[in-house]
Design an enzyme around this catalytic site. Sequence first.
Site, PDB file in Angstrom:
ATOM      1  N   GLY A   1       3.740  -3.661  -3.817  1.00 56.09           N
ATOM      2  CA  GLY A   1       3.619  -3.932  -5.251  1.00 56.09           C
ATOM      3  C   GLY A   1       3.922  -2.672  -6.035  1.00 56.09           C
ATOM      4  N   ARG A   2       2.991  -1.710  -5.926  1.00 59.32           N
ATOM      5  CA  ARG A   2       3.109  -0.453  -6.657  1.00 59.32           C
ATOM      6  C   ARG A   2       4.463   0.234  -6.421  1.00 59.32           C
ATOM      7  NH1 ARG A   2      -1.364   2.560  -7.843  1.00 59.32           N
ATOM      8  NH2 ARG A   2      -2.488   1.492  -6.184  1.00 59.32           N
TER       9      ARG A   2
ATOM     10  N   TYR B   1       0.213  -1.986 -12.260  1.00 57.21           N
ATOM     11  CA  TYR B   1      -1.215  -2.028 -12.570  1.00 57.21           C
ATOM     12  C   TYR B   1      -1.528  -1.432 -13.940  1.00 57.21           C
ATOM     13  CZ  TYR B   1      -1.277  -3.078  -7.598  1.00 57.21           C
ATOM     14  OH  TYR B   1      -1.032  -3.638  -6.366  1.00 57.21           O
TER      15      TYR B   1
ATOM     16  N   GLY C   1       0.773  -1.250   0.000  1.00 54.00           N
ATOM     17  CA  GLY C   1       0.000   0.000   0.000  1.00 54.00           C
ATOM     18  C   GLY C   1       0.797   1.289   0.000  1.00 54.00           C
TER      19      GLY C   1
ATOM     20  N   CYS D   1     -12.823   2.078 -29.116  1.00 51.70           N
ATOM     21  CA  CYS D   1     -14.147   2.615 -29.398  1.00 51.70           C
ATOM     22  C   CYS D   1     -14.902   2.783 -28.083  1.00 51.70           C
ATOM     23  CB  CYS D   1     -14.862   1.654 -30.322  1.00 51.70           C
ATOM     24  SG  CYS D   1     -16.375   2.357 -30.933  1.00 51.70           S
TER      25      CYS D   1
ATOM     26  N   TYR E   1     -10.286   4.659 -12.340  1.00 55.33           N
ATOM     27  CA  TYR E   1     -10.138   5.372 -11.063  1.00 55.33           C
ATOM     28  C   TYR E   1      -9.900   6.866 -11.199  1.00 55.33           C
ATOM     29  CZ  TYR E   1      -8.183   0.614 -10.300  1.00 55.33           C
ATOM     30  OH  TYR E   1      -7.930  -0.723 -10.311  1.00 55.33           O
TER      31      TYR E   1
ATOM     32  N   GLU F   1       4.107  -6.543   1.791  1.00 54.03           N
ATOM     33  CA  GLU F   1       3.792  -6.935   0.409  1.00 54.03           C
ATOM     34  C   GLU F   1       3.706  -5.722  -0.513  1.00 54.03           C
ATOM     35  OE1 GLU F   1       0.010  -8.694   1.146  1.00 54.03           O
ATOM     36  OE2 GLU F   1       0.835 -10.454   2.123  1.00 54.03           O
TER      37      GLU F   1
HETATM   38  N1  LLP Z   1      -1.149  -7.266  -0.622  1.00 54.89           N
HETATM   39  C1  LLP Z   1      -2.468  -7.409  -0.837  1.00 54.89           C
HETATM   40  C2  LLP Z   1      -3.203  -8.413  -0.085  1.00 54.89           C
HETATM   41  C3  LLP Z   1      -3.129  -6.596  -1.764  1.00 54.89           C
HETATM   42  O1  LLP Z   1      -4.436  -6.731  -1.942  1.00 54.89           O
HETATM   43  C4  LLP Z   1      -2.385  -5.643  -2.509  1.00 54.89           C
HETATM   44  C5  LLP Z   1      -3.033  -4.805  -3.510  1.00 54.89           C
HETATM   45  C6  LLP Z   1      -0.997  -5.547  -2.278  1.00 54.89           C
HETATM   46  C7  LLP Z   1      -0.423  -6.371  -1.318  1.00 54.89           C
HETATM   47  C8  LLP Z   1      -0.122  -4.581  -3.009  1.00 54.89           C
HETATM   48  O2  LLP Z   1      -0.495  -3.268  -2.762  1.00 54.89           O
HETATM   49  P1  LLP Z   1       0.385  -2.052  -3.327  1.00 54.89           P
HETATM   50  O3  LLP Z   1       1.694  -2.040  -2.569  1.00 54.89           O
HETATM   51  O4  LLP Z   1       0.594  -2.291  -4.760  1.00 54.89           O
HETATM   52  O5  LLP Z   1      -0.454  -0.860  -3.055  1.00 54.89           O
HETATM   53  N2  LLP Z   1      -5.466  -1.917  -9.345  1.00 54.89           N
HETATM   54  C9  LLP Z   1      -5.339  -0.867  -8.345  1.00 54.89           C
HETATM   55  C10 LLP Z   1      -4.582  -1.346  -7.146  1.00 54.89           C
HETATM   56  C11 LLP Z   1      -5.238  -2.513  -6.476  1.00 54.89           C
HETATM   57  C12 LLP Z   1      -4.441  -3.000  -5.291  1.00 54.89           C
HETATM   58  C13 LLP Z   1      -5.004  -4.285  -4.809  1.00 54.89           C
HETATM   59  N3  LLP Z   1      -4.262  -4.897  -3.761  1.00 54.89           N
HETATM   60  C14 LLP Z   1      -4.638   0.335  -8.976  1.00 54.89           C
HETATM   61  O6  LLP Z   1      -4.326   0.285 -10.154  1.00 54.89           O
HETATM   62  O7  LLP Z   1      -4.433   1.340  -8.306  1.00 54.89           O
END
Ligand code: LLP
Length: 429
Positions: free
Chosen positions: A290-291, A388, A246, A359, A332, A288
Amino acid sequence: MTDCTDIKNGHLTVGGADCVDLAKEYGTPLYVMDENTIRAACREFKASMDECYGEGKGMVCYATKAFCCKEMCRIMADEGMGIDAVSGGEIYTALAAGFPAERIVFTSNNKKDEEIAYAIDRGVGRITCDNIEELYRISAIANGKGKTVRVVLRLKPGVEAHTFEAVMTGKIDSKFGFAIETGEALRAAKEVAGLPGIDLAGVHCHIGSQIHEIAPFEKAAEVMFGFIAALRDEGIMIRDLSLGGGFGIRYTDADKPLPYGEYMKHVSARAKECCEKLGLDMPFMMIEPGRSIAAPAGVTLYTVGSRKTIPGIHTYIGVDGGMCDNPRYALYRSEYTAVIANKADQPKDEIITLAGRTCESGDLIGEGMPLQHAEAGDIAAVLATGAYNYSMASHYNRVPNAAVVMVKDGKARLAVRRETFEDVARNDV
Ligand code: LLP
């Protein structure tokens, strides 16, 4: 500019490679990822994990949902990361890249039996469980194979990022995990603690994404430790704690991300306080991200095809990609920074709408974007698209998915081939 971009001879560069040259060589739309930026983020997270909890006392799991391909998984393996995989497909990709199964955590909210069996057969290290039915299914499948799975329970700590002070309970209305405050989580833990095939080792939470504040993470940690203590009082000893991902990144100058070490410093201090107060040993800690690992490393390149000015309303700059490679504005209203790569040193003296090719009137990459004067043939770059975007790509209008190149020290290599029309129709019977 993001960490991985610069300007050289009037052109935008990513990881030292000229974007105009990349577009020429690999075509557009093109996802460009800078390996050094990815590796630097992994190292920053790992170093602060070691510093805050001690070496070997935790694991940084890259959430592959942000951006998943074999090359990315190879880099994660090389950096000694864990992987938080959300599906059989992501587990398959990681394993096919040679990623060690024991460092994979399988976290999702409705796993198919085939996926559970596949994860168990391949020796995936942990499975994070979302609901009671899933726990019983994991138990039955694991027991049927004569195996025991290390299970982590996904919990809703009732913390909402951004507005957490006002809405502490808001997040129990979520499809993910077991609610703590309704007693659901404790009931589930007690019910499954003795099930065959299940080693109830951990608890997990994830409070949101693109968060720029520390307080919600601290609060979530506090709630989780409270729950671990409640389990201990029931005789259930928790050894793993994942606090999810997050961490926010900079998409535009309005975003002010914190250094990742800051989150870790504050959250670990709160974690230590909680352990002391509650008489708990520090569990094995996991996060965890990701982004924060993938997004800043990525840039998407497009070729400008058209320019339409509707006097007093909009100038539409039409590009050869859009919601098929980046659905985040359509979904979003996410904001991005754009640059004309071949005019990167010129002032952004226009405000435009960057329009996609499908389209669908909503197929836009952004509205009100400052940009250099763009004309057909220019290369438009959209920054911080490493997370993403590729992972949420679609085939709307049967648009083939774009290629991904990985850049390191100015040199590019193909990481994912561009799809062909044949690829798009491959499974048609
Ligand atoms: N762990 C869990 C259980 C999650 O559900 C997520 C993201 C992460 C880790 C990684 O979160 P991050 O560090 O990436 O914020 N598609 C959306 C984002 C959805 C995130 C879903 N879960 C977007 O494009 O903003």
